[in-house]
Write an enzyme that holds these catalytic residues in place. Structure first.
Site, PDB file in Angstrom:
ATOM      1  N   ASP A 202      10.125  -6.000   6.419  1.00  0.00           N
ATOM      2  CA  ASP A 202       9.392  -4.922   5.761  1.00  0.00           C
ATOM      3  C   ASP A 202       9.124  -3.929   6.886  1.00  0.00           C
ATOM      4  O   ASP A 202       8.312  -4.208   7.785  1.00  0.00           O
ATOM      5  CB  ASP A 202       8.074  -5.423   5.172  1.00  0.00           C
ATOM      6  CG  ASP A 202       7.343  -4.306   4.450  1.00  0.00           C
ATOM      7  OD1 ASP A 202       7.317  -3.175   4.970  1.00  0.00           O
ATOM      8  OD2 ASP A 202       6.820  -4.553   3.357  1.00  0.00           O
ATOM      9  N   HIS A 203       9.814  -2.796   6.868  1.00  0.00           N
ATOM     10  CA  HIS A 203       9.751  -1.955   8.069  1.00  0.00           C
ATOM     11  C   HIS A 203       8.340  -1.421   8.338  1.00  0.00           C
ATOM     12  O   HIS A 203       8.033  -1.041   9.456  1.00  0.00           O
ATOM     13  CB  HIS A 203      10.794  -0.832   8.022  1.00  0.00           C
ATOM     14  CG  HIS A 203      10.424   0.320   7.150  1.00  0.00           C
ATOM     15  ND1 HIS A 203      10.554   0.291   5.793  1.00  0.00           N
ATOM     16  CD2 HIS A 203       9.915   1.548   7.450  1.00  0.00           C
ATOM     17  CE1 HIS A 203      10.149   1.449   5.285  1.00  0.00           C
ATOM     18  NE2 HIS A 203       9.748   2.232   6.267  1.00  0.00           N
ATOM     19  N   HIS A 265       5.440  -2.653   0.895  1.00  0.00           N
ATOM     20  CA  HIS A 265       4.651  -1.927   1.894  1.00  0.00           C
ATOM     21  C   HIS A 265       3.151  -1.856   1.560  1.00  0.00           C
ATOM     22  O   HIS A 265       2.305  -2.112   2.416  1.00  0.00           O
ATOM     23  CB  HIS A 265       5.172  -0.499   2.046  1.00  0.00           C
ATOM     24  CG  HIS A 265       6.666  -0.411   2.212  1.00  0.00           C
ATOM     25  ND1 HIS A 265       7.386  -1.325   2.954  1.00  0.00           N
ATOM     26  CD2 HIS A 265       7.580   0.477   1.752  1.00  0.00           C
ATOM     27  CE1 HIS A 265       8.676  -0.997   2.923  1.00  0.00           C
ATOM     28  NE2 HIS A 265       8.821   0.090   2.204  1.00  0.00           N
TER      29      HIS A 265
END
Ligand code: BG6
Length: 515
Positions: A202-203, A265
């Site tokens: 999950d960046h 996010h």
């Protein structure tokens, strides 16, 4: 926040000197967008800062017919265009480019995986110790299961149950499209790999400001006593984007904002903001707390969706003075699409710390501006002492952790400006990354790739978290799919979402922030 900063390396995520002597990174889907926009620019920036292992190679694997040379040439152009430093140092690029290789193969061809394995075995034989191996799945998501099975069958990713994992498999988002598909994918993954070998990306977790939420909360003593239901009125988590679907209409029209932004996010931001202190900063201790938090979020039943969430889709409008089209006019989007591009969701957390404190999450495309932040709004003082001085109300204190852009933290409070009258005015104490540290933060993918190379999974998502996150979002997705909206599009590009989102807050006697 300035002065003489004594910096300490905490034992979590990002660059803690566990760098292996040798590592090979294998990218499946190497001719795609992610490789050229994010992965290779990130690795190049790590090379620039001398953060890659001494012996290093990247092997790209994809269906396109490419030689090592043509692969390098296309990545050179990509680094020039997408790296945060451009192609800063030609000599570093040359050295880095020499570590890039390409193997052509189909995702369904066992013999191609075999050729890939021979290529990598040859690299391994040149090392004094067995190199770490990072296998990165940057393919379309529907191929994840098959690629994992094939690579395991070819012996590229042997299951490792004892000790630290030498072979790590990185899986890009989306991990499933609902609870059931996520469970199925987890099941397929676990048939071939041990969970400790699996790095679900999950960046957002790689962003400096997101990692700072934990440091802010747990490396300072003054905030903890007020970080709870006694002092906090509510929390707003916003991820507003000014961009539209950016050429990804086909994907987005299937996904919508809840799958695209909330399930991953926004729920990660919620967890970091609301979880209990972990017992240590080991990967599992942190992930245990995040998992516990998600489990204490009160599920929203289908019949509660209407009261707990608001949806929207953008019409055309103006952003920064430029006309932009509506969602339904975007390429790849169905003309009568009912896909949700804005959502606001109110969550309750049933635990001792947060009982009665609503968490409002919102995200949308084509909003007035790009801003991601977590805002903790505190309760007002119990008594209004200054009434007799024509002070009607005081503003509540708000602590804002600004994730992007203008990264920083600010705390607003009331002050009396100098003068004879009793006037009260809100001001803020601000910390800005750029002022304090210059403009040099690594990109999320640099941090995350470095962690994969070093075998630190703290900033990656565990199987149980992914499933809990889908379980929370599924009813909303389902209800919205079944009851078609009649008023879409219902917000103008360049605004702050549909009017219904404002009414939603007003019903609770609150207002959205306009950051
Ligand atoms: C991605 C979504 O995961 O995150 C995109 O698929 C979105 O639709 C992006 O634009 C936002 O990321 P960032 O880092 O720009 O906030």
């Amino acid at each position: 926040m300035y002065g003489d900063p004594h910096t300490h390396a905490a034992a979590t995520g990002s660059g803690q000197g566990k760098r292996p002597h040798a590592c090979v990174v294998i990218i499946f889907g190497a001719s795609g967008d992610l490789t050229k926009r994010k992965l290779i620019p990130a690795l190049y920036n790590l090379a620039l800062e001398n953060r890659l292992p001494e012996r290093f190679a990247v092997v790209g694997y994809a269906r396109s017919e490419l030689s090592h040379e043509s692969f390098r040439a296309r990545l050179r152009a990509a680094v020039r265009e997408f790296s945060r430093t451009g192609l800063k140092d030609e000599a570093v690029w040359e050295k880095f480019a020499a570590t890039l290789y390409y193997v052509r193969g189909g995702y369904d061809e066992p013999e191609s995986y075999q050729r890939l394995k021979e290529f990598i075995d040859a690299f391994d034989r040149g090392s004094r110790a067995l190199p770490a191996r990072v296998l990165y799945l940057a393919t379309p998501p529907e191929l994840y299961g098959a690629v994992i099975e094939r690579m395991s069958a070819a012996g590229l990713a042997p299951r490792e149950t004892d000790g630290e994992a030498r072979t790590r498999v990185v899986i890009e988002k989306p991990f499933g499209t609902d609870l059931q598909t996520a469970q199925e994918l987890n099941h397929r993954v676990h048939e071939s790999l041990d969970e400790k070998q699996v790095y679900r990306i999950d960046h957002y977790l790689g962003k400096e400001t997101v990692q700072n939420i934990m440091v802010f909360r747990f490396a300072n003593a003054v905030f903890e006593p007020v970080w709870n239901r006694r002092y906090v009125d509510h929390v707003q988590i916003t991820a507003a984007e000014s961009v539209g679907v950016e050429g990804r209409g086909g994907y987005y029209d299937e996904a919508g904002v809840v799958r695209d932004m909330f399930q991953n996010h926004l729920l990660q931001l919620l967890c970091l903001t609301a979880m209990e202190p972990p017992v240590s900063f080991s990967a599992d201790a942190v992930r245990d707390e995040k998992g516990k938090l998600l489990k204490s979020v009160r599920p929203i039943a289908p019949e509660e969706v209407a009261a707990a969430a608001v949806r929207g889709q953008y019409a055309g409008g103006k952003i920064d003075g430029a006309e932009v089209t509506g969602y339904r006019q975007e390429p790849g989007v169905a003309r009568g699409s009912t896909t949700v591009t804005y959502a606001a969701i109110k969550l309750a957390i049933d635990n001792w710390r947060w009982e009665g404190v609503p968490f409002y999450l919102r995200s949308g495309k084509r909003m007035a501006k790009r801003v991601t932040e977590v805002a903790i709004q505190f309760k007002r003082p119990p008594l209004l002492l200054f009434k007799s001085h024509a002070v009607e109300a005081v503003n509540p204190n708000v602590l804002v952790m600004r994730i992007q852009p203008d990264e920083g933290v600010s705390l607003t409070f009331e002050v009396k400006p100098p003068g004879p009258d009793m006037v009260i005015k809100p001001l803020s104490l601000d910390f800005k990354y750029e002022q304090a540290f210059g403009n040099s933060s690594p990109e999320a993918y640099e941090t995350l790739l470095e962690d994969c190379i070093e075998g630190d999974s703290t900033l990656f998502t565990r199987h149980d978290w992914v499933e809990s996150a889908w379980a929370l979002m599924d009813p909303i997705i389902q209800v919205w799919k079944l009851s078609k909206p009649k008023n879409f599009p219902n917000y103008d590009a360049g605004g702050w979402g549909p009017g219904a989102a404002d009414e939603f807050m007003e019903r609770d006697g609150r207002r959205w922030r306009q950051p």
